[in-house]
Motif scaffolding. Structure first.
Motif, mmCIF file in Angstrom:
data_model
loop_
_atom_site.group_PDB
_atom_site.id
_atom_site.type_symbol
_atom_site.label_atom_id
_atom_site.label_comp_id
_atom_site.label_asym_id
_atom_site.label_seq_id
_atom_site.Cartn_x
_atom_site.Cartn_y
_atom_site.Cartn_z
ATOM 1 N N LYS A 181 0.855 -1.204 0.000
ATOM 2 C CA LYS A 181 0.000 0.000 0.000
ATOM 3 C C LYS A 181 0.888 1.251 0.000
ATOM 4 N N PRO A 182 1.506 1.569 -1.130
ATOM 5 C CA PRO A 182 2.379 2.756 -1.200
ATOM 6 C C PRO A 182 1.558 4.046 -1.174
ATOM 7 N N PHE A 183 2.206 5.114 -0.720
ATOM 8 C CA PHE A 183 1.572 6.427 -0.633
ATOM 9 C C PHE A 183 2.228 7.394 -1.610
ATOM 10 N N THR A 184 1.452 8.383 -2.038
ATOM 11 C CA THR A 184 1.951 9.414 -2.952
ATOM 12 C C THR A 184 2.041 10.743 -2.214
ATOM 13 N N ILE A 185 3.181 11.414 -2.325
ATOM 14 C CA ILE A 185 3.370 12.709 -1.669
ATOM 15 C C ILE A 185 2.600 13.772 -2.443
ATOM 16 N N VAL A 186 1.624 14.390 -1.783
ATOM 17 C CA VAL A 186 0.822 15.432 -2.435
ATOM 18 C C VAL A 186 1.074 16.812 -1.826
ATOM 19 N N GLY A 187 1.820 16.848 -0.713
ATOM 20 C CA GLY A 187 2.088 18.131 -0.067
ATOM 21 C C GLY A 187 3.365 18.079 0.750
ATOM 22 N N ILE A 188 4.046 19.225 0.804
ATOM 23 C CA ILE A 188 5.245 19.380 1.631
ATOM 24 C C ILE A 188 5.056 20.631 2.477
ATOM 25 N N LEU A 189 5.135 20.480 3.783
ATOM 26 C CA LEU A 189 4.909 21.595 4.697
ATOM 27 C C LEU A 189 6.128 22.518 4.766
ATOM 28 N N ALA A 190 5.875 23.768 5.012
ATOM 29 C CA ALA A 190 6.956 24.724 5.236
ATOM 30 C C ALA A 190 7.597 24.439 6.591
ATOM 31 N N PRO A 191 8.883 24.781 6.764
ATOM 32 C CA PRO A 191 9.557 24.514 8.042
ATOM 33 C C PRO A 191 8.883 25.224 9.209
ATOM 34 N N THR A 192 8.811 24.529 10.336
ATOM 35 C CA THR A 192 8.217 25.095 11.541
ATOM 36 C C THR A 192 9.173 25.087 12.728
ATOM 37 N N GLY A 193 10.260 24.299 12.644
ATOM 38 C CA GLY A 193 11.154 24.154 13.785
ATOM 39 C C GLY A 193 10.561 23.317 14.898
ATOM 40 N N THR A 194 9.554 22.497 14.588
ATOM 41 C CA THR A 194 8.874 21.650 15.569
ATOM 42 C C THR A 194 8.879 20.208 15.071
ATOM 43 N N PRO A 195 8.392 19.248 15.873
ATOM 44 C CA PRO A 195 8.322 17.857 15.410
ATOM 45 C C PRO A 195 7.496 17.665 14.140
ATOM 46 N N VAL A 196 6.670 18.632 13.774
ATOM 47 C CA VAL A 196 5.900 18.532 12.525
ATOM 48 C C VAL A 196 6.844 18.368 11.334
ATOM 49 N N ASP A 197 8.008 18.996 11.389
ATOM 50 C CA ASP A 197 8.967 18.909 10.284
ATOM 51 C C ASP A 197 9.469 17.488 10.078
ATOM 52 N N ARG A 198 9.416 16.680 11.131
ATOM 53 C CA ARG A 198 9.955 15.321 11.068
ATOM 54 C C ARG A 198 8.843 14.275 11.061
ATOM 55 N N THR A 199 7.687 14.645 10.502
ATOM 56 C CA THR A 199 6.524 13.767 10.534
ATOM 57 C C THR A 199 5.957 13.562 9.138
ATOM 58 N N VAL A 200 5.516 12.349 8.884
ATOM 59 C CA VAL A 200 4.789 11.999 7.657
ATOM 60 C C VAL A 200 3.311 11.924 8.023
ATOM 61 N N HIS A 201 2.477 12.722 7.365
ATOM 62 C CA HIS A 201 1.063 12.828 7.721
ATOM 63 C C HIS A 201 0.191 12.072 6.721
ATOM 64 N N ILE A 202 -0.678 11.232 7.247
ATOM 65 C CA ILE A 202 -1.646 10.530 6.416
ATOM 66 C C ILE A 202 -3.012 10.649 7.086
ATOM 67 N N SER A 203 -4.061 10.196 6.398
ATOM 68 C CA SER A 203 -5.404 10.277 6.969
ATOM 69 C C SER A 203 -5.631 9.125 7.945
#
Length: 420
Positions: A181-203
């Motif tokens: 079940k591969p995923f496709t990257i549809v968005g890249i977040l701008a840097p925040t300097g928080t753990p969000v930068d080091r996270t892969v987000h899915i539904s």
């Protein structure tokens, strides 16, 4: 006074090799003091800015610090999940404005995978209540879409449209990959300097889909569910790791917290992020004080070396000091001369250590951000830094008074006719 400082500088220059070692020692201690202070302040700032605008974090009943660490900072693991229906029930509370569910546990090449809803991009805040911004692309829409953090994209070289495979758990075993079940990257977040930068987000639905044919942390043999088949199933999540809660009024925070604690369907815990952060600093405060004490000890040893070097040189300089006395210099001027010399050496060490500290922040800040997720700020010295540098300078001045007092007590005749 100017002549005295000039004489002290010339005298120190004549013994530049030995005093140079003392300068390096003081520079090292200053570097440690300022470096630890800079790291302490930036670490606190990074933690404090990781989440803002969230009134409560709800999870399984455990310690507040543990819940904060795994829900916000992706550190550690949840002792237990909570039912998604419980989170939905809390979202219906009269005091709750919004609820964002979080589902953790999987990873991608060392980065945490977070299952959530599009409300995450709408309600999550960091820093000074700043919203998440997409540098490229859009939030996930299709089942196997993913939005990656800035650091994930930078370190792994990802661009929009690339396909990636997630791993079950920490990804230590290749057999645990969700390769079907591969995923496709549809968005890249701008840097925040928080753990969000080091996270892969899915539904949340995607998180449920990749685990349809898994049980107890292992794939079910002979019961593989393809990506297409999974899309046809009911993917309503059964459990989540935690939930972020925003309230209609901050005045209701304690009332909602009590209602969550009294929730009958299952034992839950609601924490205030700021209070939990204070508890975290209480836990790590002993380590902070230990590092500061070690740095202060290094500074003390360096200043003791300064005293030892100047005292050891007094015997060789008796005739020099006696000649100065003979041409009119008084005992107080001898004391001031050696104090000025010690202060110059200390000042040179402090200046060198400060430059080394800020140079290290400038050169290694990017590496520290990439490796540890800590943003080091290259700022002008603040009150704490000035206080530390002043303390080292004051210590150097006091330390130099010891050999100065010894020179003060040397008699003129003893200097002109030293004992052999």
């Amino acid at each position: 006074m100017t002549a005295l400082l000039h004489l002290a500088a010339r005298s120190a220059w004549n013994r530049r090799f030995v005093l140079g070692l003392v300068v390096l020692s003081i520079a090292l201690s200053t570097f440690l003091l300022l470096g630890i202070e800079r790291l302490r302040q930036d670490l606190r700032a990074n933690f404090a800015q990781a989440v803002s605008g969230t009134d409560l974090i709800v999870g399984a009943r455990t310690g507040p610090v543990q819940l904060l660490l795994y829900a916000v900072f992706r550190i550690g693991n949840a002792t237990n999940n909570i039912r998604y229906s419980s989170a939905e029930a809390i979202a219906q509370h009269r005091g709750v404005a919004w609820m964002v569910p979080l589902s953790l546990g999987d990873s991608h090449r060392g980065f945490a995978v977070l299952g959530t809803t599009t409300g995450y991009f709408e309600h999550f805040r960091h820093g000074q209540k700043q919203r998440l911004v997409l540098a490229q692309g859009k939030p996930f829409e299709a089942l196997y879409d993913t939005v990656v953090g800035a650091e994930v994209a930078r370190r792994l070289g990802y661009t929009l449209g690339q396909r990636i495979v997630l791993s079950h758990g920490d990804g230590a075993m290749a057999a645990n990959d969700h390769a079907d079940k591969p995923f496709t990257i549809v968005g890249i977040l701008a840097p925040t300097g928080t753990p969000v930068d080091r996270t892969v987000h899915i539904s949340l639905q995607a998180m449920e889909a990749i685990h349809l044919d898994w049980m107890a942390g292992a794939p079910l043999p002979g019961q593989a569910v393809s990506a297409e088949q999974a899309a046809q199933r009911d993917l309503t999540p059964r459990t989540i790791t935690a939930a972020l809660i925003g309230l209609k009024s901050r005045a209701a925070v304690f009332a909602v917290q009590r209602d969550v604690a009294a929730f009958r369907a299952e034992p839950l815990l609601a924490i205030l992020p700021g209070v939990a952060l204070d508890e975290l600093w209480d836990v790590v405060g002993l380590g902070e004080r230990g590092l500061q004490a070690m740095s202060a000890l290094v500074a003390t040893v360096s200043l003791a070396g300064l005293v030892a070097v100047i005292l050891a040189g007094l015997n060789e300089r008796r005739r020099e000091l006696a000649i100065l006395r003979a041409v009119g210099a008084g005992p107080r001027q001898m004391l001031a001369l050696l104090a000025a010399e010690g202060l110059l050496v200390t000042g040179a060490g402090v200046a060198l250590g400060a430059l080394a500290c800020w140079g290290t922040v400038a050169l290694a800040g990017g590496w520290v951000q990439a490796q540890f997720g800590i943003t080091l700020q290259l700022l002008s010295p603040g009150y704490a830094e000035w206080r530390l540098m002043a303390a080292v300078l004051a210590g150097g001045l006091l330390a130099s008074l010891v050999p100065g007092w010894r020179a003060y007590r040397l008699s003129l005749s003893d200097g002109l006719s030293p004992r052999i």
